[in-house]
Scaffold this motif. Sequence first.
Motif, PDB file in Angstrom:
ATOM      1  N   THR A 167       0.857  -1.193   0.000  1.00 53.80           N
ATOM      2  CA  THR A 167       0.000   0.000   0.000  1.00 53.80           C
ATOM      3  C   THR A 167       0.886   1.233   0.000  1.00 53.80           C
ATOM      4  N   VAL A 168       0.390   2.305  -0.607  1.00 56.96           N
ATOM      5  CA  VAL A 168       1.098   3.593  -0.573  1.00 56.96           C
ATOM      6  C   VAL A 168       0.134   4.605   0.022  1.00 56.96           C
ATOM      7  N   GLN A 169       0.523   5.187   1.131  1.00 55.23           N
ATOM      8  CA  GLN A 169      -0.373   6.068   1.881  1.00 55.23           C
ATOM      9  C   GLN A 169       0.153   7.499   1.908  1.00 55.23           C
ATOM     10  N   PRO A 170      -0.751   8.474   2.055  1.00 53.34           N
ATOM     11  CA  PRO A 170      -0.322   9.883   2.071  1.00 53.34           C
ATOM     12  C   PRO A 170       0.204  10.331   3.444  1.00 53.34           C
ATOM     13  N   ASP A 171       0.372  11.633   3.624  1.00 48.29           N
ATOM     14  CA  ASP A 171       0.813  12.200   4.909  1.00 48.29           C
ATOM     15  C   ASP A 171      -0.258  11.986   5.978  1.00 48.29           C
ATOM     16  N   PHE A 206       5.468  -4.523   2.019  1.00 47.19           N
ATOM     17  CA  PHE A 206       5.958  -3.285   2.631  1.00 47.19           C
ATOM     18  C   PHE A 206       4.829  -2.262   2.641  1.00 47.19           C
ATOM     19  N   ILE A 207       4.911  -1.346   3.587  1.00 45.43           N
ATOM     20  CA  ILE A 207       3.994  -0.197   3.614  1.00 45.43           C
ATOM     21  C   ILE A 207       4.815   1.041   3.281  1.00 45.43           C
ATOM     22  N   GLY A 247      -1.111  10.097  16.357  1.00 47.10           N
ATOM     23  CA  GLY A 247      -2.270   9.804  17.206  1.00 47.10           C
ATOM     24  C   GLY A 247      -1.926   8.886  18.350  1.00 47.10           C
ATOM     25  N   SER A 248      -2.639   7.802  18.409  1.00 44.86           N
ATOM     26  CA  SER A 248      -2.636   7.005  19.638  1.00 44.86           C
ATOM     27  C   SER A 248      -1.349   6.215  19.825  1.00 44.86           C
ATOM     28  N   SER A 249      -1.264   5.603  21.005  1.00 43.50           N
ATOM     29  CA  SER A 249      -0.097   4.785  21.356  1.00 43.50           C
ATOM     30  C   SER A 249      -0.325   3.325  21.001  1.00 43.50           C
ATOM     31  N   ARG A 250      -1.501   2.979  20.461  1.00 40.92           N
ATOM     32  CA  ARG A 250      -1.855   1.556  20.319  1.00 40.92           C
ATOM     33  C   ARG A 250      -0.806   0.804  19.505  1.00 40.92           C
ATOM     34  N   GLU A 251      -0.162  -0.149  20.154  1.00 41.25           N
ATOM     35  CA  GLU A 251       0.879  -0.916  19.471  1.00 41.25           C
ATOM     36  C   GLU A 251       0.265  -1.892  18.482  1.00 41.25           C
ATOM     37  N   HIS A 252      -1.058  -2.061  18.584  1.00 41.68           N
ATOM     38  CA  HIS A 252      -1.751  -2.915  17.614  1.00 41.68           C
ATOM     39  C   HIS A 252      -1.532  -2.400  16.197  1.00 41.68           C
ATOM     40  N   ALA A 253      -1.288  -1.110  16.059  1.00 42.69           N
ATOM     41  CA  ALA A 253      -1.048  -0.538  14.733  1.00 42.69           C
ATOM     42  C   ALA A 253       0.291  -1.008  14.169  1.00 42.69           C
ATOM     43  N   ALA A 254       1.122  -1.601  15.024  1.00 50.17           N
ATOM     44  CA  ALA A 254       2.363  -2.228  14.544  1.00 50.17           C
ATOM     45  C   ALA A 254       2.234  -3.755  14.564  1.00 50.17           C
ATOM     46  N   ILE A 255       1.584  -4.284  15.611  1.00 50.85           N
ATOM     47  CA  ILE A 255       1.532  -5.759  15.735  1.00 50.85           C
ATOM     48  C   ILE A 255       0.612  -6.361  14.673  1.00 50.85           C
ATOM     49  N   ALA A 256      -0.491  -5.680  14.367  1.00 49.02           N
ATOM     50  CA  ALA A 256      -1.422  -6.250  13.379  1.00 49.02           C
ATOM     51  C   ALA A 256      -0.772  -6.295  11.988  1.00 49.02           C
ATOM     52  N   PRO A 257      -0.093  -5.224  11.534  1.00 47.75           N
ATOM     53  CA  PRO A 257       0.638  -5.349  10.261  1.00 47.75           C
ATOM     54  C   PRO A 257       1.695  -6.456  10.313  1.00 47.75           C
ATOM     55  N   LEU A 258       2.367  -6.599  11.462  1.00 50.55           N
ATOM     56  CA  LEU A 258       3.356  -7.681  11.600  1.00 50.55           C
ATOM     57  C   LEU A 258       2.683  -9.037  11.372  1.00 50.55           C
ATOM     58  N   GLN A 259       1.530  -9.192  11.971  1.00 43.93           N
ATOM     59  CA  GLN A 259       0.765 -10.432  11.836  1.00 43.93           C
ATOM     60  C   GLN A 259       0.458 -10.729  10.360  1.00 43.93           C
ATOM     61  N   LEU A 260       0.205  -9.648   9.596  1.00 48.49           N
ATOM     62  CA  LEU A 260      -0.128  -9.839   8.181  1.00 48.49           C
ATOM     63  C   LEU A 260       1.110 -10.076   7.319  1.00 48.49           C
ATOM     64  N   LYS A 269       7.011  -6.359   6.457  1.00 46.09           N
ATOM     65  CA  LYS A 269       8.437  -6.559   6.768  1.00 46.09           C
ATOM     66  C   LYS A 269       9.159  -5.252   7.057  1.00 46.09           C
ATOM     67  N   ALA A 270       8.646  -4.158   6.536  1.00 44.02           N
ATOM     68  CA  ALA A 270       9.268  -2.854   6.807  1.00 44.02           C
ATOM     69  C   ALA A 270       8.286  -1.772   6.404  1.00 44.02           C
ATOM     70  N   VAL A 271       8.461  -0.602   6.992  1.00 46.82           N
ATOM     71  CA  VAL A 271       7.675   0.573   6.585  1.00 46.82           C
ATOM     72  C   VAL A 271       8.665   1.611   6.077  1.00 46.82           C
ATOM     73  N   PHE A 272       8.303   2.269   4.981  1.00 45.55           N
ATOM     74  CA  PHE A 272       9.102   3.367   4.433  1.00 45.55           C
ATOM     75  C   PHE A 272       8.225   4.607   4.506  1.00 45.55           C
ATOM     76  N   ALA A 273       8.709   5.666   5.144  1.00 41.59           N
ATOM     77  CA  ALA A 273       7.881   6.877   5.218  1.00 41.59           C
ATOM     78  C   ALA A 273       8.775   8.107   5.146  1.00 41.59           C
ATOM     79  N   LYS A 274       8.109   9.266   4.951  1.00 39.24           N
ATOM     80  CA  LYS A 274       8.896  10.521   4.921  1.00 39.24           C
ATOM     81  C   LYS A 274       9.265  10.927   6.345  1.00 39.24           C
ATOM     82  N   SER A 275       8.364  10.679   7.287  1.00 43.70           N
ATOM     83  CA  SER A 275       8.667  10.891   8.713  1.00 43.70           C
ATOM     84  C   SER A 275       7.610  10.160   9.524  1.00 43.70           C
TER      85      SER A 275
END
Length: 683
Positions: free
Chosen positions: A479-483, A530-531, A540-553, A556-562
Amino acid sequence: MPENLSRQILAEHLVEGELTPGEPIALRIDQTLLQDATGTMACMQYEQLEVPRVKVDRAVQYIDHNVIQLDFKNPDDHRMLQAYAGRYGIHYSRPGNGICHYVHIERFAKPGGILIGADSHTTTSGALGMIAIGAGGLDVAVAMAGNHFEISCPEVVEVHLDGTLARPWVQAKDIILELLRQREAAGGKGKIFEFTGPGTADLSIPERGTIANMIAELGATSAVFPPDEETREWLEAQEREEDFEDIGPEEGAEYDDRVDIDLGDLGPLVAKPSNPDNVVGVEEVVGTEIAQVCMGSSVNSGYYDLALPAAVLADRDGQIVHPSIQATATPGSRQILSAIAESGVYRQLIEGGVRMLEPVCGPCVGMGQAPPSDSNSLRTFNRNFPGRSGTPEDSVFLCSPAVAAVSMMTGRIEDPREYGDAPEVLDPPRLKPYVDDLHIFAPPSEEEAERIEIPGGPNIKPPPEHEPIEESVSACIATVQPDDITTGDLVPDGAEVMAYRSNIPAIAEYVFAHRDPEFRGRMKEWGEGFIVGGHNYGQGSSREHAAIAPLQLGVKAVFAKSYARIHRRNLVAQGIPALTFSDESDYDRAEVGERWTLPNIRAELEERFEEITVSDEESGEEFKVTHDFAPQECDVLVAGGLLAYLKDQENGGGNGSGSKDAPATGEGGTPDRGAPKPEGVRS
Ligand code: MIC
């Protein structure tokens, strides 16, 4: 050099590193906070650390988010958390006792201490002069086990407040909205905001709490209000005056940056949809039709935040909340609820037609009270990210209680300064609130604790296992996501999805559900991916699910501007490299389905290379990405995440490098509690 208060507190807690902004430091932690939506994963990960009792002065588990209890899922979580709390020496604040941030400033926050909490708005406790930092559940679990908290040393910004607010129509909410207007959503990253000046002295503790809470919307590390007479009185009223510390910035203290705000110049402000930094003067939105007014969440649920709207209703002789509007009010804690019940504020609100909610986060995180389709909702909350209210195409405006109070009378956004004379607000029933901790259960003795069994439930699954990083990592862009992607875009808010916080395979089904519904299908087909994201990825939030759920899927890495601070760290803690484009224009190369390879990632991390090589398989070109990983974070990534790294260390990993043979965190770790009882019950 005379020191500001934040640096004094950091210095006092520093166990590794130097207090140079941007450099990695390790801090000793005094207190931790978990809430139920982040607490289940945090506790299951804590269990894997095999530390029989928490090693911080005070650890508290609150139940205030997942409290809709549509079926067994929420109550199973609560039951498990209560057992974990007893077992590991954590105080347990039962549902109905209040919103974690309110109860924490009432009962536990201490000047001069450091608190980390698995909730981005943990920053609220900065109102009492402590450094309070939001973090992912795993980082909090690791701190509970007595480990230090690693962070990049923040800069300290002085916010000098002069003058006084034109109360009651201009309020503390307008101060933080003004900061958001000036500095924007990522403007606080890597910074602590320390408040000084006569305008600060004039603010009550709940007013300071509103500002400290929403400092999280700037992406900041913390907000600190040096303790003063107001703090002392608050602590006295809470019957814990011994917690007061006479500390503050030294005469002539230096800061890295300074903001000046004259409170007398401020007017009522409103954050338009759909980001808290989209701030304008109320006059720009006056007349906007609204279908809903919601008052109080982890901000603006204090006594006076509710007493003013109540007084406006009572002042209008027989007038009620406008018929086209649904209005709700949420007190922040049981203390506040009993005060408004006794003073008559509660009665004024219900007689005027406001729906009273229990003291929990509620509609702020999409737990009920979703607004109707194609309508505007006006809320005294801290966030208005798209869809967070539960209505997909929502349009949420954030404001102060004063703006909410006058607007609910007419069904349009109003400028409270046009109201005329301020109505008479009912005083609290007594000088001191009722103080008791009857509903905060202290943990039993160690001996008793050992006998506590941890109950499970069909929706409770152990966190996924982690693998050490490969020499080379190759995957297609999924997926390619905006800012400004929020963690709510990654793992949505609301009763339906949040009910799966203890079940990563189930919650993974919702990753990017609104932004890119095809994402999960691609990940399932390819097995890994990759994302790619823009600026401020994971705000936003601290929910680590936003990292663990992608890991589950299989991400392997995220590339972002910041990145937003907490999400970046959560990715790393879960073993996902959070890489940054060295040249932002490389973002434009990214196309779904294209394969990128990181041919030497493991060696580059082990050898602390500043740049990581990426090969674009389509064009055959190579480009570089960078990162800001602390040395230990490189090892964490190599090991496959923080739990694996810690286990590796325990097994004599020694040099801090992960090893391909490092045990996966799941091994012998958290049991699968999905099995029916009695198998689901384990001692
Ligand atoms: C929020 O306000 O976004 C939340 C819900 O409190 C989150 C925590 C969570 O996702 O459980 C936060 O602020 O960290």
